[in-house]
Design a protein around this motif. Structure first.
Motif, PDB file in Angstrom:
ATOM      1  N   ALA A 147       0.836  -1.202   0.000  1.00 49.94           N
ATOM      2  CA  ALA A 147       0.000   0.000   0.000  1.00 49.94           C
ATOM      3  C   ALA A 147       0.871   1.252   0.000  1.00 49.94           C
ATOM      4  O   ALA A 147       0.555   2.245  -0.689  1.00 49.94           O
ATOM      5  N   ILE A 148       1.968   1.236   0.753  1.00 46.85           N
ATOM      6  CA  ILE A 148       2.877   2.388   0.780  1.00 46.85           C
ATOM      7  C   ILE A 148       3.550   2.562  -0.576  1.00 46.85           C
ATOM      8  O   ILE A 148       3.655   3.679  -1.104  1.00 46.85           O
ATOM      9  N   ARG A 149       4.020   1.472  -1.165  1.00 43.44           N
ATOM     10  CA  ARG A 149       4.655   1.546  -2.482  1.00 43.44           C
ATOM     11  C   ARG A 149       3.714   2.156  -3.527  1.00 43.44           C
ATOM     12  O   ARG A 149       4.147   2.905  -4.409  1.00 43.44           O
ATOM     13  N   SER A 150       2.416   1.843  -3.419  1.00 40.03           N
ATOM     14  CA  SER A 150       1.452   2.296  -4.433  1.00 40.03           C
ATOM     15  C   SER A 150       1.180   3.794  -4.365  1.00 40.03           C
ATOM     16  O   SER A 150       0.742   4.381  -5.363  1.00 40.03           O
ATOM     17  N   VAL A 151       1.432   4.411  -3.208  1.00 38.76           N
ATOM     18  CA  VAL A 151       1.122   5.841  -3.074  1.00 38.76           C
ATOM     19  C   VAL A 151       2.365   6.719  -3.122  1.00 38.76           C
ATOM     20  O   VAL A 151       2.248   7.942  -3.252  1.00 38.76           O
ATOM     21  N   ILE A 152       3.562   6.144  -3.026  1.00 46.40           N
ATOM     22  CA  ILE A 152       4.790   6.938  -3.103  1.00 46.40           C
ATOM     23  C   ILE A 152       5.346   6.828  -4.520  1.00 46.40           C
ATOM     24  O   ILE A 152       5.747   5.745  -4.962  1.00 46.40           O
ATOM     25  N   ARG A 153       5.350   7.956  -5.220  1.00 50.61           N
ATOM     26  CA  ARG A 153       5.799   7.970  -6.606  1.00 50.61           C
ATOM     27  C   ARG A 153       7.307   8.161  -6.675  1.00 50.61           C
ATOM     28  O   ARG A 153       7.821   9.175  -7.114  1.00 50.61           O
ATOM     29  N   ALA A 154       8.013   7.165  -6.202  1.00 50.90           N
ATOM     30  CA  ALA A 154       9.476   7.189  -6.246  1.00 50.90           C
ATOM     31  C   ALA A 154       9.962   5.745  -6.290  1.00 50.90           C
ATOM     32  O   ALA A 154       9.245   4.816  -5.900  1.00 50.90           O
ATOM     33  N   ARG A 155      11.184   5.577  -6.781  1.00 53.08           N
ATOM     34  CA  ARG A 155      11.729   4.238  -6.893  1.00 53.08           C
ATOM     35  C   ARG A 155      12.421   3.836  -5.595  1.00 53.08           C
ATOM     36  O   ARG A 155      13.312   4.552  -5.127  1.00 53.08           O
ATOM     37  N   PRO A 156      12.054   2.698  -5.004  1.00 51.47           N
ATOM     38  CA  PRO A 156      12.735   2.245  -3.790  1.00 51.47           C
ATOM     39  C   PRO A 156      14.207   1.947  -4.067  1.00 51.47           C
ATOM     40  O   PRO A 156      14.589   1.612  -5.193  1.00 51.47           O
ATOM     41  N   VAL A 157      15.025   2.085  -3.022  1.00 54.98           N
ATOM     42  CA  VAL A 157      16.448   1.752  -3.106  1.00 54.98           C
ATOM     43  C   VAL A 157      16.765   0.719  -2.038  1.00 54.98           C
ATOM     44  O   VAL A 157      16.013   0.536  -1.086  1.00 54.98           O
ATOM     45  N   GLN A 158      17.901   0.054  -2.188  1.00 54.83           N
ATOM     46  CA  GLN A 158      18.301  -0.977  -1.240  1.00 54.83           C
ATOM     47  C   GLN A 158      18.949  -0.354  -0.007  1.00 54.83           C
ATOM     48  O   GLN A 158      19.691   0.630  -0.097  1.00 54.83           O
ATOM     49  N   ASP A 159      18.638  -0.922   1.146  1.00 52.15           N
ATOM     50  CA  ASP A 159      19.346  -0.569   2.368  1.00 52.15           C
ATOM     51  C   ASP A 159      20.675  -1.320   2.360  1.00 52.15           C
ATOM     52  O   ASP A 159      20.687  -2.553   2.347  1.00 52.15           O
ATOM     53  N   PRO A 160      21.819  -0.594   2.360  1.00 50.46           N
ATOM     54  CA  PRO A 160      23.122  -1.273   2.306  1.00 50.46           C
ATOM     55  C   PRO A 160      23.325  -2.286   3.427  1.00 50.46           C
ATOM     56  O   PRO A 160      24.025  -3.287   3.248  1.00 50.46           O
ATOM     57  N   SER A 161      22.700  -2.042   4.593  1.00 49.58           N
ATOM     58  CA  SER A 161      22.865  -2.961   5.720  1.00 49.58           C
ATOM     59  C   SER A 161      22.013  -4.215   5.565  1.00 49.58           C
ATOM     60  O   SER A 161      22.245  -5.228   6.233  1.00 49.58           O
ATOM     61  N   GLY A 162      20.995  -4.132   4.702  1.00 47.63           N
ATOM     62  CA  GLY A 162      20.101  -5.264   4.496  1.00 47.63           C
ATOM     63  C   GLY A 162      19.096  -5.465   5.606  1.00 47.63           C
ATOM     64  O   GLY A 162      18.359  -6.451   5.611  1.00 47.63           O
ATOM     65  N   GLU A 163      19.028  -4.525   6.566  1.00 52.01           N
ATOM     66  CA  GLU A 163      18.134  -4.702   7.710  1.00 52.01           C
ATOM     67  C   GLU A 163      16.712  -4.231   7.412  1.00 52.01           C
ATOM     68  O   GLU A 163      15.750  -4.789   7.920  1.00 52.01           O
ATOM     69  N   MET A 164      16.584  -3.152   6.614  1.00 46.01           N
ATOM     70  CA  MET A 164      15.277  -2.572   6.331  1.00 46.01           C
ATOM     71  C   MET A 164      14.760  -3.053   4.978  1.00 46.01           C
ATOM     72  O   MET A 164      15.538  -3.256   4.042  1.00 46.01           O
ATOM     73  N   SER A 165      13.443  -3.208   4.881  1.00 41.72           N
ATOM     74  CA  SER A 165      12.861  -3.789   3.673  1.00 41.72           C
ATOM     75  C   SER A 165      12.505  -2.747   2.616  1.00 41.72           C
ATOM     76  O   SER A 165      12.631  -3.016   1.420  1.00 41.72           O
ATOM     77  N   LEU A 166      12.045  -1.586   3.035  1.00 34.49           N
ATOM     78  CA  LEU A 166      11.572  -0.579   2.085  1.00 34.49           C
ATOM     79  C   LEU A 166      12.264   0.754   2.362  1.00 34.49           C
ATOM     80  O   LEU A 166      12.083   1.345   3.431  1.00 34.49           O
ATOM     81  N   CYS A 167      13.068   1.226   1.403  1.00 32.92           N
ATOM     82  CA  CYS A 167      13.822   2.468   1.572  1.00 32.92           C
ATOM     83  C   CYS A 167      13.711   3.323   0.307  1.00 32.92           C
ATOM     84  O   CYS A 167      13.504   2.805  -0.798  1.00 32.92           O
ATOM     85  N   TYR A 168      13.885   4.629   0.497  1.00 31.60           N
ATOM     86  CA  TYR A 168      13.881   5.580  -0.603  1.00 31.60           C
ATOM     87  C   TYR A 168      15.056   6.533  -0.452  1.00 31.60           C
ATOM     88  O   TYR A 168      15.568   6.726   0.656  1.00 31.60           O
ATOM     89  N   LYS A 169      15.469   7.115  -1.571  1.00 27.89           N
ATOM     90  CA  LYS A 169      16.527   8.106  -1.530  1.00 27.89           C
ATOM     91  C   LYS A 169      16.060   9.300  -0.706  1.00 27.89           C
ATOM     92  O   LYS A 169      14.912   9.742  -0.808  1.00 27.89           O
ATOM     93  N   LYS A 170      16.967   9.808   0.131  1.00 28.67           N
ATOM     94  CA  LYS A 170      16.612  10.902   1.031  1.00 28.67           C
ATOM     95  C   LYS A 170      16.405  12.197   0.258  1.00 28.67           C
ATOM     96  O   LYS A 170      17.272  12.637  -0.492  1.00 28.67           O
ATOM     97  N   VAL A 171      15.217  12.778   0.430  1.00 27.05           N
ATOM     98  CA  VAL A 171      14.885  14.078  -0.156  1.00 27.05           C
ATOM     99  C   VAL A 171      14.192  14.913   0.907  1.00 27.05           C
ATOM    100  O   VAL A 171      13.641  14.387   1.876  1.00 27.05           O
ATOM    101  N   ASP A 172      14.234  16.225   0.738  1.00 26.57           N
ATOM    102  CA  ASP A 172      13.570  17.115   1.696  1.00 26.57           C
ATOM    103  C   ASP A 172      12.058  16.928   1.637  1.00 26.57           C
ATOM    104  O   ASP A 172      11.480  16.656   0.582  1.00 26.57           O
ATOM    105  N   ASN A 173      11.428  17.089   2.795  1.00 26.64           N
ATOM    106  CA  ASN A 173       9.963  17.056   2.917  1.00 26.64           C
ATOM    107  C   ASN A 173       9.347  15.745   2.426  1.00 26.64           C
ATOM    108  O   ASN A 173       8.224  15.722   1.920  1.00 26.64           O
ATOM    109  N   PHE A 174      10.097  14.659   2.604  1.00 28.54           N
ATOM    110  CA  PHE A 174       9.566  13.348   2.234  1.00 28.54           C
ATOM    111  C   PHE A 174       8.434  12.990   3.195  1.00 28.54           C
ATOM    112  O   PHE A 174       8.581  13.061   4.405  1.00 28.54           O
ATOM    113  N   ARG A 175       7.306  12.603   2.664  1.00 30.09           N
ATOM    114  CA  ARG A 175       6.156  12.250   3.490  1.00 30.09           C
ATOM    115  C   ARG A 175       5.525  10.965   2.987  1.00 30.09           C
ATOM    116  O   ARG A 175       5.610  10.632   1.802  1.00 30.09           O
TER     117      ARG A 175
END
Length: 348
Positions: free
Chosen positions: A251-279
């Motif tokens: 559901a989160i993926r469907s509403v965020i219009r950005a491409r997910p990125v990999q967490d280098p540590s492999g601990e987190m499942s869903l990550c995005y590139k850091k941008v200002d005012n990300f909501r």
């Protein structure tokens, strides 16, 4: 006070009192700090407590009532069956594999302006795993007889509350109250029932569903068992059953219009590139009894190295956890006499 992703509680132990900062943990059955002499201690940036320099310290024997307490779910008690006067050794293994081993003893505690003359706690001399150097140990705020709360339960009328500051406020203090000061009332307060089940030292509540936008996701395909999630201030991420988590992530993926990125540590499942005012859209946790608790972006997204990650993860060993990030900026109160947990949105 927050450190890394832990919230530290300032306590003073011994005579003369020695200041210790330890993790405030509602998921822990006892309070323990590292003690000299250490067999195996992790590095900490505050002095390790030396019980031999405290006139109020007393080792508990195997014949003590605390050592023979059969209601302990999370603690392993080790005693020499041939000698009831031998010292009461304990061990705990946490879900992440970290361990603590030591001896149970009595010690004087100072918290704020009050003194507890005879607190049973763990003097830990062998501690291995994922511990941070900012913490001397753990303040057990769980529901067990040997927890900090359990030992002062009558004194505080079974009531305590806390308000966790925003994760970015490293040097600001969160508030914790015991007794009459912890009573919660007024506009915006919602409550849900505490469910008594094993392990008894945990605070079990019932999560019925989570919502994001117009999407409501029931707990575990609507198999809603009473007391299906644990309130845990000592764990940062919230953990949900795999099926429920996957639907929330989708559901989160469907509403965020950005491409997910990999967490280098492999601990987190869903990550995005850091941008200002990300909501992300508001997530609502629907607890039994009509307690709808709102979780904003700061309660669900954590910044790592150049990325922003969802701090909600699948459960481990089928244990669902309502973690400290979700609890942040909520005044949360526990009434162990009424068996209720209260929530109130607050800028802590």
């Amino acid at each position: 006070m927050r450190s890394d992703w832990d919230y530290l509680m300032e306590i003073y132990i011994g005579t003369p009192p020695v200041k210790q900062l330890a993790i405030a943990d509602t998921g822990n059955e006892i309070t323990w700090t590292q003690c000299q002499p250490c067999l195996n201690c992790y590095r900490q940036n505050q002095p390790i407590f030396n019980p031999m320099e405290s006139s109020s310290y007393k080792v508990l024997s195997c014949s003590s009532s605390e050592c023979q307490n059969k209601r302990q779910d999370l603690i392993s008690i080790n005693c020499d069956p041939r000698n009831s006067n031998s010292k009461c050794d304990y061990g705990i293994t946490y879900d992440d594999g970290s361990t603590t081993n030591g001896v149970l003893g009595y010690e004087m505690y100072k918290l704020g302006h009050g003194y507890i003359l005879k607190m049973a706690y763990g003097c830990a001399y062998d501690n291995r795993g994922n511990y941070h150097d900012t913490s001397a140990g753990i303040v057990g705020l769980g529901n067990g007889d040997l927890s900090f709360v359990g030992q002062i339960r009558k004194l505080i009328g079974g009531k305590f509350s806390y308000c966790l500051v925003h994760w970015s406020k490293l040097n600001e203090k969160s508030q914790i109250n015991f007794g009459a000061n912890a009573i919660m009332s007024g506009r915006g307060v919602v409550s849900t029932r505490l469910v008594r089940k094993s392990p008894r030292a945990w605070y079990h509540v019932t999560l019925e569903a989570v919502s994001i936008g117009n999407t409501r996701i029931p707990f575990n395909n609507n198999v809603i068992e009473a007391g299906n999630i644990v309130m845990d201030s000592g764990t940062m991420p919230t953990r949900l059953p795999m099926d429920m988590y996957q639907k929330l992530e989708n559901a989160i993926r469907s509403v965020i219009r950005a491409r997910p990125v990999q967490d280098p540590s492999g601990e987190m499942s869903l990550c995005y590139k850091k941008v200002d005012n990300f909501r992300i859209p508001t997530i609502i946790y629907h607890f039994a009894g009509g307690a709808d608790v709102v979780s904003e972006t700061d309660n669900t997204i954590i910044p790592l190295e150049g990325i922003l990650c969802l701090a909600i993860l699948p459960s481990i060993n089928n244990l669902a956890i309502y973690g400290s990030l979700s609890q942040m900026n909520q005044l949360i109160g526990y009434d162990l006499e009424k068996n209720k947990v209260y929530f109130k949105p607050t800028i802590c």
